[in-house]
Scaffold this active site. Structure first.
Site, PDB file in Angstrom:
ATOM      1  N   HIS A 188       0.833  -1.216   0.000  1.00  0.00           N
ATOM      2  CA  HIS A 188       0.000   0.000   0.000  1.00  0.00           C
ATOM      3  C   HIS A 188       0.864   1.261   0.000  1.00  0.00           C
ATOM      4  O   HIS A 188       1.894   1.322   0.663  1.00  0.00           O
ATOM      5  CB  HIS A 188      -0.956   0.000   1.204  1.00  0.00           C
ATOM      6  CG  HIS A 188      -2.008  -1.066   1.101  1.00  0.00           C
ATOM      7  ND1 HIS A 188      -2.633  -1.633   2.191  1.00  0.00           N
ATOM      8  CD2 HIS A 188      -2.525  -1.699   0.016  1.00  0.00           C
ATOM      9  CE1 HIS A 188      -3.499  -2.545   1.782  1.00  0.00           C
ATOM     10  NE2 HIS A 188      -3.449  -2.614   0.461  1.00  0.00           N
ATOM     11  N   HIS A 194       2.726   2.981   2.788  1.00  0.00           N
ATOM     12  CA  HIS A 194       3.846   2.247   3.408  1.00  0.00           C
ATOM     13  C   HIS A 194       5.029   2.139   2.437  1.00  0.00           C
ATOM     14  O   HIS A 194       6.177   2.233   2.837  1.00  0.00           O
ATOM     15  CB  HIS A 194       3.398   0.841   3.853  1.00  0.00           C
ATOM     16  CG  HIS A 194       2.347   0.910   4.920  1.00  0.00           C
ATOM     17  ND1 HIS A 194       2.623   0.742   6.249  1.00  0.00           N
ATOM     18  CD2 HIS A 194       1.018   1.184   4.844  1.00  0.00           C
ATOM     19  CE1 HIS A 194       1.511   0.910   6.961  1.00  0.00           C
ATOM     20  NE2 HIS A 194       0.515   1.176   6.122  1.00  0.00           N
ATOM     21  N   HIS A 217      -4.003  -8.881   5.397  1.00  0.00           N
ATOM     22  CA  HIS A 217      -4.254  -7.491   4.988  1.00  0.00           C
ATOM     23  C   HIS A 217      -3.926  -7.359   3.501  1.00  0.00           C
ATOM     24  O   HIS A 217      -4.699  -6.812   2.725  1.00  0.00           O
ATOM     25  CB  HIS A 217      -3.397  -6.561   5.837  1.00  0.00           C
ATOM     26  CG  HIS A 217      -3.549  -5.110   5.514  1.00  0.00           C
ATOM     27  ND1 HIS A 217      -4.717  -4.408   5.756  1.00  0.00           N
ATOM     28  CD2 HIS A 217      -2.676  -4.219   4.964  1.00  0.00           C
ATOM     29  CE1 HIS A 217      -4.543  -3.151   5.351  1.00  0.00           C
ATOM     30  NE2 HIS A 217      -3.322  -3.010   4.870  1.00  0.00           N
ATOM     31  N   ASP A 261       0.584  -3.012   8.869  1.00  0.00           N
ATOM     32  CA  ASP A 261      -0.870  -2.973   9.018  1.00  0.00           C
ATOM     33  C   ASP A 261      -1.437  -4.318   9.486  1.00  0.00           C
ATOM     34  O   ASP A 261      -2.608  -4.616   9.249  1.00  0.00           O
ATOM     35  CB  ASP A 261      -1.541  -2.560   7.701  1.00  0.00           C
ATOM     36  CG  ASP A 261      -1.472  -1.053   7.480  1.00  0.00           C
ATOM     37  OD1 ASP A 261      -0.935  -0.337   8.355  1.00  0.00           O
ATOM     38  OD2 ASP A 261      -1.961  -0.591   6.425  1.00  0.00           O
ATOM     39  N   HIS A 283       0.435   2.684  12.157  1.00  0.00           N
ATOM     40  CA  HIS A 283      -0.490   3.826  12.264  1.00  0.00           C
ATOM     41  C   HIS A 283      -0.742   4.208  13.721  1.00  0.00           C
ATOM     42  O   HIS A 283      -0.684   3.357  14.609  1.00  0.00           O
ATOM     43  CB  HIS A 283      -1.861   3.485  11.649  1.00  0.00           C
ATOM     44  CG  HIS A 283      -1.874   3.377  10.158  1.00  0.00           C
ATOM     45  ND1 HIS A 283      -2.139   4.439   9.324  1.00  0.00           N
ATOM     46  CD2 HIS A 283      -1.658   2.316   9.349  1.00  0.00           C
ATOM     47  CE1 HIS A 283      -2.098   4.045   8.058  1.00  0.00           C
ATOM     48  NE2 HIS A 283      -1.795   2.743   8.039  1.00  0.00           N
TER      49      HIS A 283
HETATM   50 ZN   LIG Z   1      -2.208  -1.224   4.295  1.00  0.00          ZN
END
Ligand SMILES: [Zn+2]
Length: 295
Positions: A84, A87, A139, A163, A201
């Site tokens: 993602h 990241h 994920h 994540d 996060h």
């Molecule tokens: Zn992610």
């Protein structure tokens, strides 16, 4: 384009970062959380004896580069947890600046700039920093987490969880079934209790509020929530927690817990084995959390 716009927006909104962070120092090693985008953390890990460094998920490369320069260290490796953009988006930019820097991650995840594909339990060594990569899909199909061995520094180990796991939460199951995610979460649950957790996060406050819905009588969770409120009142980073703490209040690591089953209205069926049941608990929990986020 989307990535660049989001990065610019976040820099305008949080010129000094979304949270104030404190580096953690051990003998021979320093871990610096870096506040990037609107709620992400990158982590710079420095071997202070030889001044070499590793960065985990450098999503805003300029912000990360400023810290690298301030510390006067040489970047040798990027550990990327998953594909993602929030990241992996800074990999190529940093690689252009630090051309000898290796980029690690799992090949199943199309990680930008990847030079060193990793499999489950592969090791990565930079100076006297020893990491073990753990394959934790769910994920994304190629999600990896990185366990830094603390023994050489007389420190606890550190887990950079991307994540997969957050303080009191877990990532969405975009690319895996609940049973895949469960086995990834069990990998985390099997680590030593004193392992420090450094997630991708800053979600602590919302996550602990949700945990209260499904485990209202959990005193450890309530104590942690009060502490998190104080921290967030001053925009302070809430990392790291420990795996021991997470096992005490993070509902996604507690699919075995009877109070949770009761809150979700779930019971193990006669033909259902324990792990199938726990996967069903996890799936329901994740659904509840998604609905809770939309409220
Ligand atoms: Zn992610």
């Amino acid at each position: 384009m989307y990535y660049k716009r989001q990065m610019r927006k976040a820099r305008e909104r949080y010129p000094a970062g979304h949270s104030t962070v404190l580096p953690m120092e051990f003998s021979g090693m320093k871990i610096i959380p870096i506040s990037v985008l609107s709620d992400n953390y990158s982590y710079l890990i420095i071997d202070t004896t030889s001044s070499v460094a590793v960065v985990v998920d450098p999503a805003d490369p300029q912000t990360v580069q400023a810290v690298i320069q301030e510390e006067g260290v040489r970047l040798e490796a990027i550990l990327c947890t998953h594909k993602h953009w929030d990241h992996s988006g800074g990999n190529k930019w940093l690689k252009r600046i630090y051309s000898s820097c290796r980029v690690y991650g799992n090949a199943a995840d199309n990680i930008p700039g990847l030079t060193h594909p990793l499999s489950h339990k592969d090791s990565v060594t930079v100076g006297c920093l020893h990491f073990k990569a753990l394959f934790t899909p769910g994920h994304t199909v190629g999600h990896m987490i990185y366990l830094l061995d603390g023994r050489a520094m007389g420190a606890p180990s550190s887990l950079f969880s991307g994540d997969l796991v957050f303080l009191s939460g877990c990532g969405r199951m975009f690319e895996g079934s609940a049973s895949t995610m469960l086995s990834s979460l069990d990998t985390v649950g099997s680590l030593n209790d004193d392992t420090l957790l450094w997630p991708g996060h800053e979600y602590a406050e919302d996550n602990l509020l949700f945990a209260a819905e499904v485990e209202p009588h959990n005193a450890v969770r309530e104590n942690k929530y009060q502490w998190v409120l104080q921290q967030r009142g001053q925009k302070l980073c809430t990392s790291p927690s420990t795996i021991g703490e997470e096992k005490a209040y993070n509902p996604f690591l507690r699919s075995h817990c009877a109070e949770l089953h009761l809150a979700l209205g779930l019971r193990q069926l006669e033909e259902e084995d324990w792990n199938q049941f726990r996967a069903r608990v996890l799936e329901e929990l994740r659904k509840h959390k998604d609905q809770y986020n939309r409220r």
